[in-house]
Design a protein around this motif. Structure first.
Motif, PDB file in Angstrom:
ATOM      1  N   LEU A  21       4.849  19.887  12.495  1.00  0.00           N
ATOM      2  CA  LEU A  21       5.521  20.410  13.324  1.00  0.00           C
ATOM      3  C   LEU A  21       6.912  20.827  13.560  1.00  0.00           C
ATOM      4  N   LEU A  22       7.187  19.571  13.346  1.00  0.00           N
ATOM      5  CA  LEU A  22       8.843  19.561  12.724  1.00  0.00           C
ATOM      6  C   LEU A  22       9.651  20.786  12.805  1.00  0.00           C
ATOM      7  N   TYR A  23       8.469  20.663  10.710  1.00  0.00           N
ATOM      8  CA  TYR A  23       8.647  22.141  10.222  1.00  0.00           C
ATOM      9  C   TYR A  23       8.430  23.085  10.488  1.00  0.00           C
ATOM     10  N   THR A  24       6.998  23.166  10.701  1.00  0.00           N
ATOM     11  CA  THR A  24       6.397  24.301  12.018  1.00  0.00           C
ATOM     12  C   THR A  24       7.674  25.124  12.613  1.00  0.00           C
ATOM     13  N   TRP A  25       8.278  24.016  13.359  1.00  0.00           N
ATOM     14  CA  TRP A  25       9.518  25.160  14.459  1.00  0.00           C
ATOM     15  C   TRP A  25      10.613  25.155  13.812  1.00  0.00           C
ATOM     16  N   ILE A  42      -0.153  24.682  10.116  1.00  0.00           N
ATOM     17  CA  ILE A  42      -1.137  23.783  10.748  1.00  0.00           C
ATOM     18  C   ILE A  42      -2.447  23.708   9.966  1.00  0.00           C
ATOM     19  N   ALA A  43      -3.399  24.211   8.779  1.00  0.00           N
ATOM     20  CA  ALA A  43      -4.525  24.038   8.579  1.00  0.00           C
ATOM     21  C   ALA A  43      -3.403  22.987   7.208  1.00  0.00           C
ATOM     22  N   PHE A  44      -2.549  23.022   6.513  1.00  0.00           N
ATOM     23  CA  PHE A  44      -2.253  21.501   5.933  1.00  0.00           C
ATOM     24  C   PHE A  44      -2.206  20.653   7.221  1.00  0.00           C
ATOM     25  N   VAL A  45      -2.105  20.564   7.999  1.00  0.00           N
ATOM     26  CA  VAL A  45      -2.140  19.335   8.752  1.00  0.00           C
ATOM     27  C   VAL A  45      -3.354  18.989   9.520  1.00  0.00           C
ATOM     28  N   GLY A  46      -4.219  19.988   9.928  1.00  0.00           N
ATOM     29  CA  GLY A  46      -6.092  20.094   9.694  1.00  0.00           C
ATOM     30  C   GLY A  46      -6.509  19.152   9.407  1.00  0.00           C
ATOM     31  N   ALA A  47      -6.575  20.138   7.656  1.00  0.00           N
ATOM     32  CA  ALA A  47      -7.051  19.138   6.629  1.00  0.00           C
ATOM     33  C   ALA A  47      -6.607  17.803   6.574  1.00  0.00           C
ATOM     34  N   ILE A  48      -5.282  17.398   6.662  1.00  0.00           N
ATOM     35  CA  ILE A  48      -5.315  15.752   6.982  1.00  0.00           C
ATOM     36  C   ILE A  48      -5.261  15.249   7.800  1.00  0.00           C
TER      37      ILE A  48
END
Length: 194
Positions: A21-25, A42-48
């Motif tokens: 999320l920090l990298y996204t920001w 977001i897809a990567f975080v969801g997969a994790i």
């Protein structure tokens, strides 16, 4: 702690999620058209997170199946040990306390040898371990020796053979009772911890 591994894994996944999320920001701040990159993160975080939830579910399923298998194993050991114990007590009840005729002696030792071989060779006995198997093998060897002595008519008084058998059965029952206590204790501890 019961869920120590899961909590540790959750903390790691949370840190990775927060970093994502920090990298996204940061990407949104640095690049003008960053919607594709944001969607990918977001897809990567969801997969994790999805992988983490799947991992916890699989881990619990494996643990539960292992616990059930261990419980079945202990229960089958208790059943086997009780069956052998009952068998040996039934043999003790059949031992004559007086000398018998030749036919009775041949029949007694023959039947004992036959049923004992069936008991020793059963898979139930094999799961009980070496001590129980060795104790039953000693009785088996004694039955073979006694049967051959009776056949050769080397013995005029058979009460010595019967007392030797009785003594070995009591030794075997002692080994079996020790094993039974250990299995019962393990079974009870297993039930308490479940």
């Amino acid at each position: 702690m019961k869920y120590e591994k899961e909590i540790t894994l959750l903390i790691i996944v949370s840190i990775i999620g927060m970093n994502a999320l920090l990298y996204t920001w940061l990407i949104n701040m640095l690049f003008i058209d960053s919607e594709t990159i944001t969607a990918g993160l977001i897809a990567f975080v969801g997969a994790i997170f999805g992988g983490f939830i799947t991992l916890i579910g699989v881990n619990k399923t494996i643990s539960e199946n292992r616990r059930k298998d261990d419980l079945k194993s202990l229960a089958s050991k208790l059943n086997a040990i009780n069956k052998i114990r009952d068998y040996l007590y039934s043999v003790l009840e059949k031992i004559p306390y007086e000398d018998q005729d030749f036919k009775f002696n041949i029949t007694f030792w023959g039947e004992l040898h036959h049923t004992l071989i069936l008991e020793i060779s059963s898979l139930e006995v094999l799961i009980l371990g070496r001590n129980v198997t060795n104790a039953l093998n000693i009785i088996g060897e004694l039955t073979v020796k006694s049967r051959s002595e009776v056949f050769r008519k080397d013995v005029t008084e058979h009460h010595e053979l019967y007392s030797d058998l009785q003594e070995e059965i009591f030794r075997c029952l002692e080994v079996i009772d020790n094993e039974r206590k250990y299995i019962t204790q393990s079974y009870n501890e297993f039930i308490e911890n479940s």
